[in-house]
Write a protein that holds these residues in place. Structure first.
Motif, PDB file in Angstrom:
ATOM      1  N   TYR A  13      86.054  37.181  51.801  1.00 14.56           N
ATOM      2  CA  TYR A  13      84.721  36.638  51.475  1.00 14.56           C
ATOM      3  C   TYR A  13      84.724  36.025  50.075  1.00 14.56           C
ATOM      4  O   TYR A  13      84.135  34.970  49.851  1.00 14.56           O
ATOM      5  CB  TYR A  13      83.648  37.724  51.589  1.00 14.56           C
ATOM      6  N   PHE A  24      75.786  30.593  55.361  1.00 14.42           N
ATOM      7  CA  PHE A  24      74.791  31.642  55.646  1.00 14.42           C
ATOM      8  C   PHE A  24      73.386  31.110  55.364  1.00 14.42           C
ATOM      9  O   PHE A  24      72.451  31.345  56.118  1.00 14.42           O
ATOM     10  CB  PHE A  24      75.009  32.887  54.770  1.00 14.42           C
ATOM     11  N   GLY A  51      74.742  44.479  52.841  1.00 11.17           N
ATOM     12  CA  GLY A  51      75.669  43.369  53.096  1.00 11.17           C
ATOM     13  C   GLY A  51      74.869  42.071  53.104  1.00 11.17           C
ATOM     14  O   GLY A  51      74.919  41.280  54.039  1.00 11.17           O
ATOM     15  N   GLY A  53      74.954  39.282  51.576  1.00 13.97           N
ATOM     16  CA  GLY A  53      75.568  37.965  51.489  1.00 13.97           C
ATOM     17  C   GLY A  53      74.965  37.132  50.377  1.00 13.97           C
ATOM     18  O   GLY A  53      74.840  37.584  49.232  1.00 13.97           O
ATOM     19  N   ARG A  56      69.974  34.995  52.144  1.00 12.96           N
ATOM     20  CA  ARG A  56      69.041  34.282  53.031  1.00 12.96           C
ATOM     21  C   ARG A  56      67.900  35.189  53.504  1.00 12.96           C
ATOM     22  O   ARG A  56      66.722  34.851  53.349  1.00 12.96           O
ATOM     23  CB  ARG A  56      69.800  33.733  54.252  1.00 12.96           C
ATOM     24  N   GLU A  72      75.234  44.009  48.005  1.00 13.98           N
ATOM     25  CA  GLU A  72      76.329  43.118  48.402  1.00 13.98           C
ATOM     26  C   GLU A  72      77.529  43.391  47.486  1.00 13.98           C
ATOM     27  O   GLU A  72      77.396  43.351  46.268  1.00 13.98           O
ATOM     28  CB  GLU A  72      75.862  41.657  48.286  1.00 13.98           C
ATOM     29  N   PRO A  73      78.712  43.666  48.095  1.00 13.12           N
ATOM     30  CA  PRO A  73      79.874  43.955  47.253  1.00 13.12           C
ATOM     31  C   PRO A  73      80.509  42.719  46.621  1.00 13.12           C
ATOM     32  O   PRO A  73      81.232  42.846  45.625  1.00 13.12           O
ATOM     33  CB  PRO A  73      80.860  44.621  48.231  1.00 13.12           C
ATOM     34  N   VAL A  74      80.280  41.547  47.195  1.00 14.28           N
ATOM     35  CA  VAL A  74      80.978  40.331  46.732  1.00 14.28           C
ATOM     36  C   VAL A  74      80.041  39.553  45.801  1.00 14.28           C
ATOM     37  O   VAL A  74      79.126  38.853  46.261  1.00 14.28           O
ATOM     38  CB  VAL A  74      81.416  39.477  47.949  1.00 14.28           C
ATOM     39  N   LEU A  77      79.177  35.935  46.296  1.00 16.75           N
ATOM     40  CA  LEU A  77      78.115  35.599  47.258  1.00 16.75           C
ATOM     41  C   LEU A  77      76.738  35.898  46.665  1.00 16.75           C
ATOM     42  O   LEU A  77      75.854  35.042  46.678  1.00 16.75           O
ATOM     43  CB  LEU A  77      78.292  36.398  48.563  1.00 16.75           C
ATOM     44  N   LEU A  97      79.234  49.616  51.607  1.00 19.27           N
ATOM     45  CA  LEU A  97      79.174  50.664  52.617  1.00 19.27           C
ATOM     46  C   LEU A  97      80.567  51.292  52.725  1.00 19.27           C
ATOM     47  O   LEU A  97      81.559  50.610  52.494  1.00 19.27           O
ATOM     48  CB  LEU A  97      78.771  50.057  53.961  1.00 19.27           C
ATOM     49  N   CYS A 116      72.692  43.170  58.859  1.00 15.81           N
ATOM     50  CA  CYS A 116      72.838  41.955  59.646  1.00 15.81           C
ATOM     51  C   CYS A 116      74.242  41.368  59.496  1.00 15.81           C
ATOM     52  O   CYS A 116      74.644  40.980  58.390  1.00 15.81           O
ATOM     53  CB  CYS A 116      71.780  40.957  59.163  1.00 15.81           C
ATOM     54  N   ALA A 117      74.967  41.341  60.610  1.00 20.06           N
ATOM     55  CA  ALA A 117      76.305  40.709  60.650  1.00 20.06           C
ATOM     56  C   ALA A 117      77.321  41.418  59.759  1.00 20.06           C
ATOM     57  O   ALA A 117      78.192  40.771  59.169  1.00 20.06           O
ATOM     58  CB  ALA A 117      76.204  39.221  60.278  1.00 20.06           C
TER      59      ALA A 117
HETATM   60  C1  LIG Z   1      78.908  37.686  57.971  1.00 22.56           C
HETATM   61  S1  LIG Z   1      78.423  38.132  56.350  1.00 22.56           S
HETATM   62  C2  LIG Z   1      76.661  38.374  56.576  1.00 22.56           C
HETATM   63  C3  LIG Z   1      75.878  38.225  55.308  1.00 22.56           C
HETATM   64  C4  LIG Z   1      74.364  38.344  55.477  1.00 22.56           C
HETATM   65  N1  LIG Z   1      73.958  39.636  55.968  1.00 22.56           N
HETATM   66  C5  LIG Z   1      73.863  37.260  56.394  1.00 22.56           C
HETATM   67  O1  LIG Z   1      73.502  37.551  57.548  1.00 22.56           O
HETATM   68  O2  LIG Z   1      73.873  36.097  55.967  1.00 22.56           O
HETATM   69  C6  LIG Z   1      79.045  39.786  56.171  1.00 22.56           C
HETATM   70  C7  LIG Z   1      78.674  40.388  54.832  1.00 22.56           C
HETATM   71  O3  LIG Z   1      79.067  41.764  54.847  1.00 22.56           O
HETATM   72  C8  LIG Z   1      79.585  42.070  53.590  1.00 22.56           C
HETATM   73  N2  LIG Z   1      80.434  43.265  53.733  1.00 22.56           N
HETATM   74  C9  LIG Z   1      81.646  43.385  54.295  1.00 22.56           C
HETATM   75  N3  LIG Z   1      82.094  44.654  54.204  1.00 22.56           N
HETATM   76  C10 LIG Z   1      81.105  45.359  53.585  1.00 22.56           C
HETATM   77  C11 LIG Z   1      80.945  46.720  53.195  1.00 22.56           C
HETATM   78  N4  LIG Z   1      81.899  47.649  53.406  1.00 22.56           N
HETATM   79  N5  LIG Z   1      79.796  47.082  52.578  1.00 22.56           N
HETATM   80  C12 LIG Z   1      78.812  46.180  52.356  1.00 22.56           C
HETATM   81  N6  LIG Z   1      78.918  44.871  52.700  1.00 22.56           N
HETATM   82  C13 LIG Z   1      80.041  44.479  53.304  1.00 22.56           C
HETATM   83  C14 LIG Z   1      80.337  40.824  53.174  1.00 22.56           C
HETATM   84  O4  LIG Z   1      80.608  40.788  51.791  1.00 22.56           O
HETATM   85  C15 LIG Z   1      79.376  39.742  53.644  1.00 22.56           C
HETATM   86  O5  LIG Z   1      78.405  39.443  52.678  1.00 22.56           O
END
Ligand SMILES: C[S@@+](CC[C@H](N)C(=O)[O-])C[C@H]1O[C@@H](n2cnc3c(N)ncnc32)[C@H](O)[C@@H]1O
Length: 210
Positions: A13, A24, A51, A53, A56, A72-74, A77, A97, A116-117
């Motif tokens: 990511y 997104f 998470g 992102g 949005r 959000e860990p990243v 983003l 998480l 979400c996602a």
């Molecule tokens: C497909 S994106 C969805 C982002 C946002 N929820 C959206 O619908 O636009 C997946 C998100 O999950 C986050 N993510 C992945 N592993 C995670 C974790 N262990 N804990 C929290 N977030 C995580 C990623 O950094 C990314 O922002």
């Protein structure tokens, strides 16, 4: 799943943050949220977006008067959310998480948990822990809404099967009660072309009210 797996997902990511963050955000939130819109209670709500992102959904909630804690860990983003006009209704937290150590001491604070996602990036053990944390953080009488990605990730990021039945069983074991399940096609152009589909799960958390 090992810590190395989580790092690999998050690194992916990070490396593609500019492109992904834009993808997104280009999703029309009203269209995207339509399958579960009726399950978003009248506000104002305290919402925990896990998470989140590039923000949005957090921005959509904030624009409707809700206050949001967006985790959000990243940071590549979450930093993009600075361009969204959301006033001071969103508190951004950099954490991941399943443990969410940054939210220690905030048990029972949230009316709505939004996941979400993200589910397809969590392995079964992480999902159990995530749901335990969710059950602690949601208010009794609150709600959890989860979207599950039903197709493999075409972009090469590590993903795990995200079937609804095991997710429902795991959520039930953590004290959540399923109130609706909806299938949806992808709202992101890139994912539409790859024929990725989604399943929304809506849970109530009776907690002490049960
Ligand atoms: C497909 S994106 C969805 C982002 C946002 N929820 C959206 O619908 O636009 C997946 C998100 O999950 C986050 N993510 C992945 N592993 C995670 C974790 N262990 N804990 C929290 N977030 C995580 C990623 O950094 C990314 O922002």
């Amino acid at each position: 799943m090992s810590g190395a797996d989580t790092d690999a997902i998050l690194d992916s990511y990070r490396s593609h943050a500019a492109d992904l963050g834009q993808r997104f955000r280009e999703v029309d939130a009203d269209e995207f949220l339509a399958p579960v819109m009726a399950h978003i209670p009248e506000g104002p709500l305290r919402i925990l977006d896990l998470g989140a992102g590039s923000g949005r959904d957090a921005a959509w909630f904030a624009a409707r008067g809700h206050s949001v804690v967006a985790v959000e860990p990243v940071v590549e983003l979450s930093a993009q959310a600075a361009s969204l006009a959301t006033g001071d209704r969103i508190e951004w937290i950099t954490d991941a998480l399943p443990d969410l150590a940054s939210l220690d001491g905030r048990d029972g604070e949230f009316d709505l948990l939004w996941l979400c996602a993200v589910w397809h990036h969590l392995d079964p053990a992480m999902r159990v822990r995530t749901l335990e944390r969710a059950a602690a953080l949601v208010k009794p009488g609150g709600r959890l809404i989860v979207s599950l990605r039903r197709s493999a990730d075409v972009d090469g990021r590590l993903t795990f099967e995200a079937e609804p039945e095991p997710a429902i069983a795991q959520a039930r074991a953590a004290g959540f009660v399923l109130v609706d399940q909806q299938s949806a096609s992808s709202a992101q152009t890139h994912n539409k072309m790859a024929e990725i589909s989604w399943c929304w799960l809506v849970f109530d958390f009776p907690g002490d009210l049960a």
